[in-house]
Design a protein around this motif. Structure first.
Motif, short mmCIF file in Angstrom:
data_model
loop_
_atom_site.label_atom_id
_atom_site.label_comp_id
_atom_site.label_asym_id
_atom_site.label_seq_id
_atom_site.Cartn_x
_atom_site.Cartn_y
_atom_site.Cartn_z
N GLN A 500 0.87 -1.40 0.16
CA GLN A 500 0.24 -0.09 0.11
C GLN A 500 1.09 1.40 0.32
O GLN A 500 2.25 1.21 0.44
CB GLN A 500 -0.71 -0.01 0.97
N ARG A 603 -14.66 4.33 7.92
CA ARG A 603 -14.82 2.76 7.47
C ARG A 603 -12.88 3.21 6.44
O ARG A 603 -12.71 2.06 5.69
CB ARG A 603 -15.90 3.74 6.55
N LYS A 606 -9.97 1.50 8.71
CA LYS A 606 -11.28 -0.21 8.15
C LYS A 606 -10.74 -0.27 6.95
O LYS A 606 -10.28 -1.26 6.59
CB LYS A 606 -13.09 -0.21 8.79
N ASP A 607 -11.04 0.16 5.65
CA ASP A 607 -10.26 -0.46 4.55
C ASP A 607 -8.95 -0.24 4.39
O ASP A 607 -8.11 -1.60 3.38
CB ASP A 607 -10.91 0.78 3.57
N LYS A 609 -6.75 -0.80 6.55
CA LYS A 609 -6.22 -2.02 7.10
C LYS A 609 -6.94 -3.63 7.24
O LYS A 609 -5.63 -4.31 7.14
CB LYS A 609 -7.35 -2.52 9.06
N GLU A 610 -7.30 -3.25 5.58
CA GLU A 610 -8.31 -4.87 5.58
C GLU A 610 -7.73 -4.51 4.55
O GLU A 610 -7.80 -5.53 3.19
CB GLU A 610 -9.16 -5.20 5.35
N ARG A 611 -6.41 -3.98 3.74
CA ARG A 611 -5.99 -3.86 1.86
C ARG A 611 -7.43 -3.80 1.33
O ARG A 611 -6.55 -4.23 0.68
CB ARG A 611 -5.36 -5.33 2.34
N LYS A 612 -8.54 -3.09 1.47
CA LYS A 612 -9.70 -3.02 0.84
C LYS A 612 -8.39 -1.21 0.14
O LYS A 612 -8.93 -1.50 -1.39
CB LYS A 612 -10.86 -2.72 1.36
#
Length: 817
Positions: A500, A603, A606-607, A609-612
């Protein structure tokens, strides 16, 4: 009321700009209900205002001295503890702010009862308007009232200058207007819900409809249900409940409800093994808990595990039955910190910040005041949390200027944290990878004790930083002028490795300098002396000072040309450029424009952290303490933006921001890289940030501060004058400057060493339709500085506060623009 030996008297601070406290008596039926820390409704002149009970008092010495009685007690239990009153008194004295207003600022917003004076147009006033037998000001007032009743304050503001409360009273005596008072409760406070349960004695329900029988059977089976819960199963159930209550089948009661801001439960974690440096710092600070005031500066590199040190210290405070207060600079950081603390301590924490509703904040406040929790996490306003037996105060990212409140009570939460720890005999920990010059100077001078964390957790390496000189790329077309080949190549490699990227630019919007290509005139705000910024997502030009907006298809106001050239760049333009360069990547933007809605910050985080999200573009919001393990590349688009501000702290802020954002890289298993683009690669702030070397920066910066006599070698007070009439503001500023100079000259021993800079127009001369001038007072000693500030604040110069000119003072200012 007459005097009586058995009367109870209380000392009350009122929520108005009054400099002293007032004596009130307590009616006999309220004597057993009143205590320190409660709010009371009291008569004051011709108004009813909220007051705060400070102490029980004695009867006045004068015979036949009339003491007014309180009207009501507004709280069932105290909102603050008696131990906080010395804290409030110190703040009032140091920041020169009325005590009642200090307490009002400290408490949750929206809870005070407001007594409003409404002004209405009378029949006689309507006739007078038609006959045109009025003074110009009276005609203006009555014309405004033709559209409807107005609060007196709003009416005065609409008619300024020249309209006063006494003029409104005169018009009322002439029967041109009528005055009425309205008492309105605050929006905050306890929340109640209607609950229903089955009555003990049941009557026959055979004659009820099937629907009523079904509702009654459900209530009898489940008992003590909220009507809100019932409505999920039985829509429009309110009418059924009212009927059943009237029939005596059910009992309805109002219950106090707690508004939970936390959301989903979080599983508890297991404390990790500490590094040797972490063990040493925890041991050194922990052993001081309960032994009196002890201030520490924890200087730890980014990723060194300062949060885990905080958690371990809080656990030690908990074992000793002490409470703990943890301050963080941004709401975005609170969610991360709150999660870490909930994983360790469960629900035994409270949060306080401006992102909560009035009701949520009030509920959190009452949990603290009633000793239901022992840990408080929050932004700067959490410094006022009603904690008792306070043993530990932590200020994370202590260098951050978000701890300085710029409106109303202009306090610095970091400084107040040190004071509160001192008054509570607590340990105070100031933590940062880039400490403020002031705090590190305090360690050098022996006021604080320094502890260091020099290595990242798990021996992860610090990121490799490459400085790219932007000057050769200045004339490159389009996006190539700000996304240079080295940065683009590094981004391509990072995305290829499924890692990232974080891109930092501390300027939001699309283009910050829209200018007419025909005549060269900039698109400017009508209310401020600043250019507008194009926001493509809103199709509007917007002022970042007052939020004034015009459509993006607006024409030049000088030549009416529609050919507007959009110079400069912001996070919107960077986001668009990155999407064009890497169309397959998922790009997100984190700035003030994308995080206004509740939950939007969570949100976005979270995205990540979750590699989205592959690429995150953002402003300084992303630079402050966030832990993004997947980010291995940080691109700093332009490192120079804050260097040229007319502010002696410009270099300090630049270094801190660059070092902090660079520290977001390489916090996981993969090493990090930073591309730092700049037009000033030889500037010492840039070079120190490249080396991640705070001590090199400090040694150079402190030399400049000492030679110029700026803080920490002096203290400062900013005096700001503002008003809607440019000439009036200038005249009053010059007059005030002459007064200050004369005072310094005539009373030299009292103002020894006091320096006066100004009066001068503020760097931003006009803001929100108000013209601005300022004077800076500077002195190595506090007393002369505060003596002069008090002369300005109080009655010694009250004649200046006319002609619509407002004077404010800022003790230890941060924002000099």
């Amino acid at each position: 009321m007459g005097m009586n030996e058995s009367d109870t008297y209380i000392d009350v601070a009122i929520s108005l700009p009054a400099w002293k406290t007032y004596l009130y008596s307590v009616p006999k039926d309220m004597k057993d209900l009143i205590t320190v820390g409660q709010r009371v409704l009291v008569p004051f002149n011709n108004r009813r205002v909220t007051g705060y009970v400070l102490s029980e008092s004695i009867a006045p010495a004068q015979e036949n001295f009339k003491v007014k009685a309180i009207i009501d007690i507004l709280d069932d239990s105290p909102l603050f503890h008696g131990s906080q009153i010395p804290f409030f008194l110190w703040i009032s004295n140091y920041y020169m702010y009325p005590l009642g207003e200090v307490i009002k600022s400290a408490l949750p917003g929206g809870i005070n009862t407001q007594d409003s004076l409404w002004v209405s147009l009378t029949d006689l006033g309507k006739e007078a308007l038609l006959q045109n037998k009025l003074s110009p000001k009276e005609k203006q007032v009555l014309t405004l009232l033709e559209t409807g009743d107005k609060r007196s304050g709003a009416l005065i503001r609409a008619c300024e200058p020249g309209l006063s409360a006494s003029m409104i009273s005169t018009m009322a005596r002439k029967n041109l207007v009528s005055l009425t008072r309205e008492l309105k409760k605050g929006a905050g406070g306890h929340r109640f819900e209607l609950y229903v349960q089955s009555a003990i004695d049941h009557r026959s329900s055979d004659h009820y409809s099937d629907k009523r029988k079904e509702v009654l059977a459900y209530i009898q089976e489940h008992q003590d249900l909220s009507v809100r819960e019932l409505k999920v199963i039985f829509p429009n159930v309110q009418a059924q409940v009212r009927f059943l209550e009237k029939e005596g089948q059910v009992i309805c009661t109002q219950k106090k409800i707690y508004r939970d801001p936390f959301g989903d439960a979080i599983p508890l974690d297991t404390p990790p093994a500490l590094t040797l440096e972490q063990k040493h710092t925890v041991s050194q600070m922990g052993e001081q808990l309960g032994l009196g005031f002890s201030p520490f500066l924890l200087a730890g590199v980014t990723g060194s595990g300062k949060t885990e040190v905080y958690l371990q210290l809080v656990e030690q405070a908990r074992e000793k039955k002490m409470s703990a207060l943890v301050l963080v600079p941004e709401i975005a950081l609170i969610s991360q910190t709150e999660r870490r603390f909930r994983m360790r301590f469960g629900e035994n924490i409270a949060v306080l910040h401006s992102g909560l509703s009035h009701g949520e904040k009030f509920d959190q406040w009452m949990r603290i005041a009633q000793k239901e929790v022992f840990i408080v996490i929050g932004a700067r306003s959490a410094i006022f949390a009603p904690l008792e037996n306070l043993g530990l105060v932590i200020v994370d990212e202590e260098h951050d200027n978000s701890y300085k409140q710029e409106n109303g009570l202009k306090y610095n939460a970091r400084d107040l944290a040190i004071l509160r720890a001192k008054l509570s005999d607590a340990v105070c920990v100031l933590g940062s990878a880039t400490p403020s010059i002031q705090s590190y100077y305090n360690t050098v001078s022996g006021k604080f004790r320094e502890l260091r964390l020099t290595k990242r957790v798990s021996d992860r390496p610090m990121p490799e930083i490459q400085v790219v000189d932007l000057k050769p790329y200045r004339d490159y077309p389009g996006i190539r002028s700000f996304i240079t080949p080295p940065l683009e190549e590094a981004m391509a490699r990072t995305l290829h490795n499924k890692e990232q990227i974080l891109l930092f630019l501390n300027r939001r919007g699309y283009a910050n300098y829209p200018v007419c290509a025909n005549c060269g005139e900039a698109m400017k705000c009508v209310s401020c002396d600043v250019s507008l910024t194009l926001h493509q997502s809103r199709n509007a030009y917007r002022c970042h000072m007052c939020s004034y907006m015009i459509p993006s298809n607006s024409k030049c106001k000088i030549c009416n040309s529609s050919n507007i050239k959009h110079l400069g760049f912001g996070t919107e333009k960077i986001e668009a450029a990155v999407k064009a360069l890497f169309p397959e990547a998922v790009v997100a933007r984190m700035d003030q424009d994308t995080t206004t809605r509740k939950g939007s910050v969570l949100r976005l985080l979270k995205d990540i952290k979750e590699r989205k999200t592959d690429i995150l573009v953002g402003t300084q919001m992303i630079a402050k303490g966030h832990d993004f393990p997947g980010i291995t590349l940080v691109g700093i688009i332009c490192a120079d933006q804050s260097l040229n501000f007319p502010d002696f702290r410009a270099c300090e802020r630049t270094f801190q921001l660059l070092a902090q954002v660079a520290g977001r890289a390489g916090r996981g298993d993969q090493p990090g890289n930073v591309i730092m683009q700049t037009y000033n690669p030889d500037h010492f702030s840039i070079q120190a940030a490249e080396k991640q070397d705070f001590f090199e920066f400090y040694n150079q910066e402190i030399t400049f501060r000492e030679s110029l006599g700026y803080p920490p070698y002096s203290r400062m007070v900013q005096v700001r004058l503002s008003g809607k009439n440019r000439q009036s503001v200038k005249d009053q500023a010059l007059r005030l400057g002459h007064y200050i100079t004369a005072q310094v000259f005539e009373k030299q021993p009292f103002f020894d060493g006091l320096g006066v800079l100004g009066p001068i127009e503020a760097p931003i001369p006009k803001l929100a339709d108000h013209y601005r001038w300022q004077i800076l007072l500077k002195c190595g000693a506090q007393r002369p500085l505060h003596r002069m500030a008090r002369l300005i604040v109080k009655a010694s110069f009250s004649e200046l506060k006319k002609d619509g000119v407002r004077i404010t003072t800022d003790i230890d200012p941060y924002y000099l623009m």
